[in-house]
Motif scaffolding. Structure first.
Motif, mmCIF file in Angstrom:
data_model
loop_
_atom_site.group_PDB
_atom_site.id
_atom_site.type_symbol
_atom_site.label_atom_id
_atom_site.label_comp_id
_atom_site.label_asym_id
_atom_site.label_seq_id
_atom_site.Cartn_x
_atom_site.Cartn_y
_atom_site.Cartn_z
ATOM 1 N N TYR A 261 0.839 -1.197 0.000
ATOM 2 C CA TYR A 261 0.000 0.000 0.000
ATOM 3 C C TYR A 261 0.878 1.253 0.000
ATOM 4 O O TYR A 261 0.692 2.173 -0.793
ATOM 5 C CB TYR A 261 -0.932 -0.025 1.214
ATOM 6 N N LEU A 262 1.851 1.271 0.911
ATOM 7 C CA LEU A 262 2.726 2.441 1.017
ATOM 8 C C LEU A 262 3.512 2.653 -0.268
ATOM 9 O O LEU A 262 3.714 3.780 -0.713
ATOM 10 C CB LEU A 262 3.686 2.275 2.202
ATOM 11 N N ARG A 263 3.944 1.532 -0.867
ATOM 12 C CA ARG A 263 4.758 1.637 -2.070
ATOM 13 C C ARG A 263 3.952 2.274 -3.210
ATOM 14 O O ARG A 263 4.470 3.076 -3.976
ATOM 15 C CB ARG A 263 5.235 0.240 -2.479
ATOM 16 N N LEU A 264 2.655 1.917 -3.267
ATOM 17 C CA LEU A 264 1.806 2.460 -4.326
ATOM 18 C C LEU A 264 1.397 3.901 -4.052
ATOM 19 O O LEU A 264 1.397 4.748 -4.934
ATOM 20 C CB LEU A 264 0.549 1.600 -4.487
ATOM 21 N N GLN A 265 1.045 4.191 -2.785
ATOM 22 C CA GLN A 265 0.523 5.505 -2.429
ATOM 23 C C GLN A 265 1.628 6.545 -2.261
ATOM 24 O O GLN A 265 1.466 7.688 -2.661
ATOM 25 C CB GLN A 265 -0.300 5.425 -1.133
ATOM 26 N N PHE A 266 2.711 6.129 -1.608
ATOM 27 C CA PHE A 266 3.775 7.089 -1.304
ATOM 28 C C PHE A 266 5.116 6.531 -1.749
ATOM 29 O O PHE A 266 5.946 6.150 -0.915
ATOM 30 C CB PHE A 266 3.829 7.381 0.210
ATOM 31 N N PRO A 267 5.339 6.435 -3.042
ATOM 32 C CA PRO A 267 6.554 5.773 -3.518
ATOM 33 C C PRO A 267 7.833 6.372 -2.936
ATOM 34 O O PRO A 267 8.823 5.672 -2.783
ATOM 35 C CB PRO A 267 6.494 5.957 -5.034
ATOM 36 N N TYR A 268 7.812 7.647 -2.566
ATOM 37 C CA TYR A 268 9.046 8.258 -2.067
ATOM 38 C C TYR A 268 9.176 8.131 -0.555
ATOM 39 O O TYR A 268 10.257 7.950 -0.026
ATOM 40 C CB TYR A 268 9.126 9.731 -2.496
ATOM 41 N N ALA A 269 8.045 8.221 0.139
ATOM 42 C CA ALA A 269 8.084 8.182 1.610
ATOM 43 C C ALA A 269 7.965 6.753 2.130
ATOM 44 O O ALA A 269 7.997 6.517 3.336
ATOM 45 C CB ALA A 269 6.951 9.033 2.186
ATOM 46 N N TYR A 270 7.904 5.792 1.216
ATOM 47 C CA TYR A 270 7.590 4.417 1.602
ATOM 48 C C TYR A 270 8.568 3.817 2.604
ATOM 49 O O TYR A 270 8.189 3.314 3.666
ATOM 50 C CB TYR A 270 7.455 3.610 0.301
ATOM 51 N N MET A 271 9.867 3.961 2.318
ATOM 52 C CA MET A 271 10.846 3.379 3.235
ATOM 53 C C MET A 271 10.865 4.107 4.580
ATOM 54 O O MET A 271 11.059 3.493 5.622
ATOM 55 C CB MET A 271 12.258 3.425 2.624
ATOM 56 N N ILE A 272 10.625 5.435 4.521
ATOM 57 C CA ILE A 272 10.592 6.206 5.770
ATOM 58 C C ILE A 272 9.463 5.702 6.650
ATOM 59 O O ILE A 272 9.615 5.482 7.855
ATOM 60 C CB ILE A 272 10.401 7.708 5.465
ATOM 61 N N ALA A 273 8.305 5.486 6.018
ATOM 62 C CA ALA A 273 7.143 5.039 6.782
ATOM 63 C C ALA A 273 7.395 3.659 7.389
ATOM 64 O O ALA A 273 7.066 3.412 8.553
ATOM 65 C CB ALA A 273 5.916 4.993 5.869
ATOM 66 N N LEU A 274 8.015 2.771 6.612
ATOM 67 C CA LEU A 274 8.309 1.434 7.136
ATOM 68 C C LEU A 274 9.266 1.512 8.324
ATOM 69 O O LEU A 274 9.087 0.826 9.327
ATOM 70 C CB LEU A 274 8.932 0.555 6.047
ATOM 71 N N GLY A 275 10.265 2.379 8.199
ATOM 72 C CA GLY A 275 11.230 2.550 9.280
ATOM 73 C C GLY A 275 10.553 3.040 10.548
ATOM 74 O O GLY A 275 10.799 2.523 11.643
ATOM 75 N N LEU A 276 9.650 4.034 10.377
ATOM 76 C CA LEU A 276 8.917 4.560 11.531
ATOM 77 C C LEU A 276 8.090 3.472 12.188
ATOM 78 O O LEU A 276 8.046 3.335 13.412
ATOM 79 C CB LEU A 276 8.001 5.706 11.087
ATOM 80 N N LEU A 277 7.447 2.672 11.339
ATOM 81 C CA LEU A 277 6.612 1.578 11.834
ATOM 82 C C LEU A 277 7.435 0.646 12.712
ATOM 83 O O LEU A 277 7.019 0.223 13.791
ATOM 84 C CB LEU A 277 6.050 0.811 10.632
ATOM 85 N N LEU A 278 8.635 0.359 12.247
ATOM 86 C CA LEU A 278 9.512 -0.551 12.982
ATOM 87 C C LEU A 278 9.890 0.050 14.331
ATOM 88 O O LEU A 278 9.774 -0.600 15.377
ATOM 89 C CB LEU A 278 10.777 -0.836 12.178
ATOM 90 N N ILE A 279 10.297 1.348 14.305
ATOM 91 C CA ILE A 279 10.715 1.991 15.553
ATOM 92 C C ILE A 279 9.568 1.985 16.554
ATOM 93 O O ILE A 279 9.739 1.652 17.725
ATOM 94 C CB ILE A 279 11.191 3.432 15.260
ATOM 95 N N LEU A 280 8.368 2.327 16.066
ATOM 96 C CA LEU A 280 7.217 2.379 16.962
ATOM 97 C C LEU A 280 6.921 1.005 17.556
ATOM 98 O O LEU A 280 6.637 0.877 18.745
ATOM 99 C CB LEU A 280 5.986 2.907 16.204
ATOM 100 N N SER A 281 7.019 -0.033 16.723
ATOM 101 C CA SER A 281 6.678 -1.352 17.251
ATOM 102 C C SER A 281 7.735 -1.845 18.237
ATOM 103 O O SER A 281 7.429 -2.519 19.210
ATOM 104 C CB SER A 281 6.465 -2.358 16.118
ATOM 105 N N MET A 282 9.016 -1.449 17.985
ATOM 106 C CA MET A 282 10.056 -1.838 18.935
ATOM 107 C C MET A 282 9.844 -1.142 20.277
ATOM 108 O O MET A 282 10.048 -1.717 21.342
ATOM 109 C CB MET A 282 11.445 -1.455 18.408
ATOM 110 N N LEU A 283 9.418 0.153 20.189
ATOM 111 C CA LEU A 283 9.258 0.930 21.411
ATOM 112 C C LEU A 283 8.051 0.474 22.216
ATOM 113 O O LEU A 283 8.110 0.343 23.428
ATOM 114 C CB LEU A 283 9.100 2.419 21.064
ATOM 115 N N TYR A 284 6.950 0.229 21.514
ATOM 116 C CA TYR A 284 5.700 0.007 22.246
ATOM 117 C C TYR A 284 5.209 -1.437 22.228
ATOM 118 O O TYR A 284 4.287 -1.792 22.937
ATOM 119 C CB TYR A 284 4.615 0.955 21.725
ATOM 120 N N LEU A 285 5.808 -2.274 21.403
ATOM 121 C CA LEU A 285 5.379 -3.675 21.357
ATOM 122 C C LEU A 285 6.593 -4.601 21.483
ATOM 123 O O LEU A 285 6.921 -5.322 20.555
ATOM 124 C CB LEU A 285 4.673 -3.985 20.024
#
Lengths: 301, 250
Positions: A261-285
Motif C-alpha cells: 500500500y505504502l509503495r503504491l501511495q507514497f513511492p518516495y516516503a515508503y521506506m521512511i514510513a516502514l522505518g517509523l513503523l519498525l521503531i514504533l513497534s520496537m518501542l511500544y510492542l
C-alpha cells in the motif's frame, strides 16, 4: 493455544481457494505474503527461540534461487525446490558449525556478512565458470504452480514450527534461549541442537528462494541475495513476536500488505514510513503483536 | 593412591588463564556416596575447580576420569549424561518457565535414562516435594525468592538423576534457619538418594558440622584433605585460610 492457530488455519484455507477467485494482482500480492510467512515463521523457530538473531536469510534464499536457475531446465520442479532447500541446508550446517559459538551482536553481524560473502562469491564463481553473472529463466512453471508451491512451503513452515515447539528439540532450543550454559549442564547437546535448528530454518528459506526465483525471469546476485530479504524477515518476526507462532504469520501478511500500500501511495516516503513503523513497534510492542494479543486476552478475563 | 574405577578421579589437574594459574596440580578422588566440603579463601580456585568437574571449562593439563572413563576436554552435556550435576553460585534458573517446567527440563535431557541413579525419583512432583517446592510448581521461576531459586536449582540438578552433585555456595545469603534446612536437605541427598555431594561454602562453620571430609584449596593448590576435625587443626590451613593462628584466651 489451539485458539491461536485457528486464524492461521483459516488463512491457509482462504489462500488455497484464492486462485479461483482473485485477480492476478491479488494473487501476486498473496504470494509475497506467503513467502514472508514461510521466512518469518522458520526464522522465529530458530532465532526467536534461541536468541541467535540471524540476518543471513538472504544467503539461503539466494542459494535456493541459484539452484533453481541451474537445474530448472533438466530437473522436475519438486526436485528443484528440494535441491534449493538442500543446498541452503548444507551451507547452513557447514557455516553454523563455525559461527554458532558466537553470541549476540557478534553472531548477528557475522550472519549479515555471510550473506554478503555468498553474494560476492557467487558473482565471482559465475563470472569464472559460466562467463556471465546473471541467468535467464526461460521455461518457467505457470503462476498457479508457483503459487501452490509457495503456499505448500508456508504451510510446511508453520507445521514445522508447531511440531518443533511440542518436541524435545523445541524444548532444547527454548533452553538455549533462556540460559545456554545451564541447558548444557542439564544434558542438552547445545552445539548439535543449534546447528540443527539453524539448518532447518535455512532449508525453508532455500526452498522459498528456489520457488520465488521463477518470478524473476532474470536471476542475478544483487536481486536474489538482496540483504533486504534478511532484514525484512527479522523485522516481520520481531513485529509479530518471535516467541510465538501466530505472531509472525499475522505480521507477515500485515507487513506485506502495508508495504505494498505504502509503495503504491507514497513511492518516495515508503521506506521512511516502514522505518517509523519498525521503531514504533520496537518501542511500544516489545513482544510484538503476539504480546498485544496476550495482553488483550488478560484484560478481557 | 591406586587408580580407582568408581567415582570421580582428578589427577594433576591444572588450569591456566593466560599467565594466571587458577588451579594448580590438584589430585583427588570423590568416592560414591561421599559428602565432601570444599573450602578456601576468595580466589582460591574453588569455582574454577567446579567448572572443570562439570565440563564447563577444560583443564589445561591433567586427567579427569568418571568411573574409569576419561572426561577431560569433553562438553558439559557429556558430564551431565555421565551423572554429574551442578548448581551455580548465583542461581541460574530458566526465568520465564514455571518451577515445574524447570525441573521437567533436566528430566527430558540428561535425566531421561535412569541408569546412572535409579534412586533419584523420576517424577517432577516427587522432586519438587523432595526440596520443598511443591506449592510453587506453577509459579514462574523468576518470581520466586532467591532462597527458593537455590532449592529449585538443586531440584533441577537432581532432575538429571545424577550420582555426583556439585553445590556452589547454595547457603550464601540464607538466614540461619534456612542454612540449617539446606544442610539437612544436602544430607538427605546423600542418605536418601545415594548421591556423592561436593559442597563449596564460604561459611566454614556450617560445612565443618555437615560433612565427613573437607578439601581446602588455596591459591589454586590443594593444601588439605581429610576429616573436619583434623583439617581445622592443620597448620597450613590455619595459616592460609584464617591468615593467622586463632587467638586462644589464657
Amino acid at each position: 493455544m489451539m485458539r491461536a492457530y485457528a486464524p492461521v488455519a483459516v488463512a491457509g484455507v482462504a489462500a488455497a481457494l484464492l486462485p479461483g477467485l482473485g485477480s492476478p494482482y491479488v494473487l501476486s500480492l498473496t504470494l509475497t505474503c506467503l513467502m514472508y510467512v514461510a521466512l518469518a515463521t522458520s526464522w522465529s523457530m530458530f532465532s526467536g527461540a534461541t536468541g541467535y538473531i540471524s540476518f543471513g536469510t538472504a544467503a539461503f534464499f539466494g542459494l535456493g534461487a541459484y539452484v533453481c536457475a541451474w537445474t530448472l531446465d533438466w530437473l522436475p520442479w519438486p526436485v528443484v525446490i528440494l535441491g534449493g532447500a538442500a543446498l541452503a541446508a548444507a551451507f547452513a550446517a557447514g557455516t553454523g558449525g563455525m559461527i554458532l559459538h558466537l553470541r549476540g551482536t557478534y553472531f548477528a553481524v557475522l550472519t549479515f556478512g555471510l550473506a554478503e560473502l555468498v553474494r560476492h562469491a557467487m558473482t565471482y564463481g559465475e563470472k569464472q565458470y559460466a562467463g556471465t553473472v546473471g541467468r535467464m529463466l526461460t521455461e518457467v512453471p505457470s503462476d498457479l504452480v508457483v503459487y501452490y508451491t509457495v503456499l505448500a512451503l508456508a504451510v510446511a513452515a508453520v507445521a514445522i514450527a508447531v511440531a518443533v515447539r511440542r518436541s524435545r528439540f523445541g524444548l532444547a532450543l527454548a533452553g538455549i534461549g533462556a540460559d545456554e550454559q545451564r541447558a548444557e549442564t542439564l544434558g542438552v547437546p547445545t552445539r548439535r541442537i543449534k546447528i540443527a535448528g539453524f539448518t532447518l530454518a535455512a532449508a525453508v528459506a532455500g526452498g522459498i528462494g528456489a520457488a520465488m526465483a521463477v518470478r524473476w525471469t532474470y536471476i542475478e546476485p544483487l536481486a536474489v541475495f538482496n540483504p533486504f530479504i534478511g532484514l525484512q524477515t527479522v523485522l516481520i518476526a520481531m513485529i509479530g513476536g518471535a516467541g510465538s507462532i501466530a505472531g509472525p504469520v499475522v505480521a507477515a501478511i500485515l507487513f506485506s500488505l502495508i508495504a505494498e500500500y505504502l509503495r503504491l501511495q507514497f513511492p518516495y516516503a515508503y521506506m521512511i514510513a516502514l522505518g517509523l513503523l519498525l521503531i514504533l513497534s520496537m518501542l511500544y510492542l516489545p513482544n510484538g503483536l503476539a504480546g498485544l494479543w496476550r495482553r488483550a486476552g488478560r484484560v478481557n478475563r | 593412591m591406586t587408580a580407582p574405577s568408581q567415582g570421580l578421579v582428578a589427577e594433576r589437574v591444572t588450569v591456566r588463564f593466560g599467565g594466571l594459574t587458577a588451579v594448580s596440580n590438584v589430585s583427588l578422588w570423590i568416592r560414591p556416596g561421599e559428602l565432601v566440603g570444599l573450602i578456601g579463601p576468595n580466589g582460591a580456585g574453588k569455582t574454577t575447580f567446579f567448572n572443570i568437574l562439570s565440563g564447563t571449562i577444560a583443564p589445561t593439563s591433567g586427567t579427569l576420569r568418571i568411573d574409569g572413563r576419561e572426561f577431560a576436554g569433553r562438553r558439559p552435556d557429556h558430564f551431565a549424561r555421565a551423572g554429574i550435576a551442578r548448581t551455580f553460585q548465583t542461581p541460574r534458573v530458566f526465568g520465564p518457565m514455571t518451577v515445574a517446567e524447570n525441573v521437567r527440563f533436566g528430566r527430558a535431557f540428561a535425566g531421561r535414562r535412569a541408569d546412572h541413579n535409579p534412586q533419584v525419583p523420576g517424577e517432577v512432583d516427587d522432586l519438587l516435594a523432595f526440596v520443598g517446592l511443591r506449592d510453587d510448581a506453577e509459579v514462574e521461576a523468576a518470581a520466586i525468592t532467591p532462597a527458593r531459586q537455590r532449592l529449585l536449582e538443586i531440584a533441577m540438578a537432581l532432575s538429571t538423576r545424577p550420582r555426583l552433585l556439585l553445590l556452589d555456595e547454595v547457603a550464601a545469603g540464607l538466614t540461619e534457619a534456612e542454612v540449617q534446612r539446606m544442610a539437612e536437605l544436602i544430607r538427605r541427598c546423600r542418605d536418601e538418594l545415594g548421591l556423592a555431594v561436593v559442597w563449596i561454602e564460604h561459611a566454614v562453620g556450617v560445612i565443618m558440622r555437615a560433612v565427613e571430609r573437607v578439601i581446602v584449596l588455596h591459591h589454586g593448590e590443594l593444601i588439605a584433605d581429610g576429616p573436619p576435625g583434623e583439617v581445622v587443626r592443620d597448620a597450613a590451613v590455619v595459616e592460609a585460610y584464617l591468615g593467622a593462628p586463632m587467638e586462644v584466651a589464657p
